[in-house]
Design an enzyme around this catalytic site. Sequence first.
Site, PDB file in Angstrom:
ATOM      1  N   TRP A  26       0.859  -1.193   0.000  1.00 26.16           N
ATOM      2  CA  TRP A  26       0.000   0.000   0.000  1.00 26.16           C
ATOM      3  C   TRP A  26       0.892   1.239   0.000  1.00 26.16           C
ATOM      4  CZ3 TRP A  26      -3.887   1.767   4.361  1.00 26.16           C
ATOM      5  CH2 TRP A  26      -4.835   2.641   3.788  1.00 26.16           C
ATOM      6  N   TYR A  59      -4.602  -0.028  -4.792  1.00 25.56           N
ATOM      7  CA  TYR A  59      -3.402   0.714  -4.396  1.00 25.56           C
ATOM      8  C   TYR A  59      -2.826   1.503  -5.569  1.00 25.56           C
ATOM      9  CZ  TYR A  59      -3.703  -2.489  -0.392  1.00 25.56           C
ATOM     10  OH  TYR A  59      -4.128  -3.224   0.681  1.00 25.56           O
ATOM     11  N   TYR A 197      -2.880  -7.140   8.505  1.00 28.04           N
ATOM     12  CA  TYR A 197      -2.386  -5.908   7.874  1.00 28.04           C
ATOM     13  C   TYR A 197      -2.117  -4.841   8.935  1.00 28.04           C
ATOM     14  CZ  TYR A 197      -7.181  -3.698   7.450  1.00 28.04           C
ATOM     15  OH  TYR A 197      -8.414  -3.136   7.648  1.00 28.04           O
ATOM     16  N   LEU A 206      -0.501   4.774  13.460  1.00 30.53           N
ATOM     17  CA  LEU A 206      -1.880   4.461  13.864  1.00 30.53           C
ATOM     18  C   LEU A 206      -2.031   4.472  15.381  1.00 30.53           C
ATOM     19  CD1 LEU A 206      -2.930   1.463  11.564  1.00 30.53           C
ATOM     20  CD2 LEU A 206      -3.605   3.840  11.344  1.00 30.53           C
TER      21      LEU A 206
HETATM   22  P1  NDP Z   1       2.480  -1.283   8.129  1.00 28.35           P
HETATM   23  O1  NDP Z   1       2.089  -1.535   9.549  1.00 28.35           O
HETATM   24  O2  NDP Z   1       3.066  -2.382   7.349  1.00 28.35           O
HETATM   25  O3  NDP Z   1       3.476  -0.042   8.152  1.00 28.35           O
HETATM   26  C1  NDP Z   1       4.139   0.446   6.998  1.00 28.35           C
HETATM   27  C2  NDP Z   1       5.024   1.614   7.426  1.00 28.35           C
HETATM   28  O4  NDP Z   1       5.993   1.140   8.378  1.00 28.35           O
HETATM   29  C3  NDP Z   1       5.805   2.237   6.297  1.00 28.35           C
HETATM   30  O5  NDP Z   1       5.830   3.633   6.535  1.00 28.35           O
HETATM   31  C4  NDP Z   1       7.210   1.664   6.443  1.00 28.35           C
HETATM   32  O6  NDP Z   1       8.218   2.563   6.042  1.00 28.35           O
HETATM   33  C5  NDP Z   1       7.304   1.463   7.937  1.00 28.35           C
HETATM   34  N1  NDP Z   1       8.180   0.342   8.287  1.00 28.35           N
HETATM   35  C6  NDP Z   1       8.256  -0.877   7.681  1.00 28.35           C
HETATM   36  N2  NDP Z   1       9.174  -1.642   8.281  1.00 28.35           N
HETATM   37  C7  NDP Z   1       9.679  -0.916   9.312  1.00 28.35           C
HETATM   38  C8  NDP Z   1      10.683  -1.164  10.283  1.00 28.35           C
HETATM   39  N3  NDP Z   1      11.329  -2.330  10.343  1.00 28.35           N
HETATM   40  N4  NDP Z   1      10.969  -0.173  11.185  1.00 28.35           N
HETATM   41  C9  NDP Z   1      10.298   1.004  11.148  1.00 28.35           C
HETATM   42  N5  NDP Z   1       9.351   1.301  10.236  1.00 28.35           N
HETATM   43  C10 NDP Z   1       9.037   0.348   9.323  1.00 28.35           C
HETATM   44  O7  NDP Z   1       1.188  -0.650   7.421  1.00 28.35           O
HETATM   45  P2  NDP Z   1       0.447  -0.886   6.043  1.00 28.35           P
HETATM   46  O8  NDP Z   1      -0.766  -0.063   6.078  1.00 28.35           O
HETATM   47  O9  NDP Z   1       1.361  -0.712   4.893  1.00 28.35           O
HETATM   48  O10 NDP Z   1      -0.022  -2.423   6.132  1.00 28.35           O
HETATM   49  C11 NDP Z   1       0.718  -3.482   5.573  1.00 28.35           C
HETATM   50  C12 NDP Z   1       0.111  -3.990   4.285  1.00 28.35           C
HETATM   51  O11 NDP Z   1      -1.168  -4.573   4.523  1.00 28.35           O
HETATM   52  C13 NDP Z   1      -0.193  -2.894   3.247  1.00 28.35           C
HETATM   53  O12 NDP Z   1       0.946  -2.390   2.626  1.00 28.35           O
HETATM   54  C14 NDP Z   1      -1.176  -3.622   2.367  1.00 28.35           C
HETATM   55  O13 NDP Z   1      -0.510  -4.499   1.484  1.00 28.35           O
HETATM   56  C15 NDP Z   1      -1.999  -4.378   3.394  1.00 28.35           C
HETATM   57  N6  NDP Z   1      -3.216  -3.637   3.835  1.00 28.35           N
HETATM   58  C16 NDP Z   1      -4.445  -4.207   3.593  1.00 28.35           C
HETATM   59  C17 NDP Z   1      -5.610  -3.564   3.971  1.00 28.35           C
HETATM   60  C18 NDP Z   1      -6.930  -4.188   3.672  1.00 28.35           C
HETATM   61  O14 NDP Z   1      -7.967  -3.517   3.797  1.00 28.35           O
HETATM   62  N7  NDP Z   1      -6.968  -5.445   3.289  1.00 28.35           N
HETATM   63  C19 NDP Z   1      -5.591  -2.257   4.652  1.00 28.35           C
HETATM   64  C20 NDP Z   1      -4.245  -1.785   4.928  1.00 28.35           C
HETATM   65  C21 NDP Z   1      -3.128  -2.464   4.539  1.00 28.35           C
HETATM   66  P3  NDP Z   1       9.056   2.429   4.665  1.00 28.35           P
HETATM   67  O15 NDP Z   1       8.079   2.147   3.579  1.00 28.35           O
HETATM   68  O16 NDP Z   1       9.743   3.742   4.561  1.00 28.35           O
HETATM   69  O17 NDP Z   1      10.046   1.291   4.805  1.00 28.35           O
END
Ligand code: NDP
Length: 288
Positions: A26, A59, A197, A206
């Site tokens: 996402w 997305y 997720y 969040l």
């Molecule tokens: P996440 O909880 O995965 O958080 C993502 C954020 O965390 C990004 O800003 C990323 O930064 C940061 N991050 C990742 N790894 C680390 C780390 N090791 N240390 C510190 N920060 C970190 O949130 P999402 O909303 O992205 O949820 C995950 C996935 O779930 C989505 O990408 C999507 O594929 C799915 N999803 C599905 C939904 C649904 O309705 N079915 C709704 C929401 C999400 P950076 O990118 O800079 O590395």
Amino acid sequence: MSQFETQRSVKLADGTIIPAIGQGTWFMGENPSKEMDEISALQLGVELGMTLIDTAEMYANGGAELIVGKAIKHIRNKVFLVSKVYPHNAGKNSAIKACENSLKRLQTDYLDLYLLHWRGSIPLAETVEVMENLKASGKIKRWGVSNFDTDDMKQLWQITNGKNCAVNQVLYHLGSRGIEYDLIPWCKDHQMPIMAYCPIAQGGTLRKDLMNNKIVQDIAKAKQCTTAQLLLAWCIRNGNVIAIPKASNKTHVHENAQASTISFNQDELDLLDSIFTPPKHKIHLDIV
Ligand code: NDP
């Protein structure tokens, strides 16, 4: 033995083994200047064992699927590919078109898993039927749902072929534990993994108190891991949950891959329960 030596996995009802930590997408594909970083982050993740990639037609309006398509072009057979259909596209004709469009953007001829993104106004029975047709035609290997609460799952189970649902993808992290009351037990009883997720609460945004919590930080420090790794390891601790963190930063990708091998002792789990308490009654499904 170091705490990073055992990789963890989850088994689907059909016996397929998938990694307990995959990769979300996402917000990928939104900004052309980030494309190369996003592609190489996903490729690195696959190399490090996070071979499940989750995306959706929603997305970046198809942009995330384009990124994933470029990332997996030469490694398709190593990847367990998940995409999602909009509820308004989940009808008997629209879902076939939507799936074909996703496949084109993803540069592949099949999805390993196709999810109904959330429940809309199209009857579930119609969506199940078209999912089964997509399966029969080979365009998808299996299907599942997302953002379904326990009552939705019970209704799905009453529908012809509803029991073929492979996965329910829902919001789950240490600061949002409502599903532990009834949805996780229901899914476990029905041999269905949960896909979590926002497992690190979108990097803490969040729930600001998660990453900044002194006890969470102290436990992470004692285990020589980061707070994000602790949150991921916590999500997958019971063997029936797959976490799909999104990371475009390579340091994050390395950290997330290693988190698969961190385990907890009872004292650590009790301490985390004392700050972020497990639910004692039904709480409606959390969403973003
Ligand atoms: P996440 O909880 O995965 O958080 C993502 C954020 O965390 C990004 O800003 C990323 O930064 C940061 N991050 C990742 N790894 C680390 C780390 N090791 N240390 C510190 N920060 C970190 O949130 P999402 O909303 O992205 O949820 C995950 C996935 O779930 C989505 O990408 C999507 O594929 C799915 N999803 C599905 C939904 C649904 O309705 N079915 C709704 C929401 C999400 P950076 O990118 O800079 O590395």
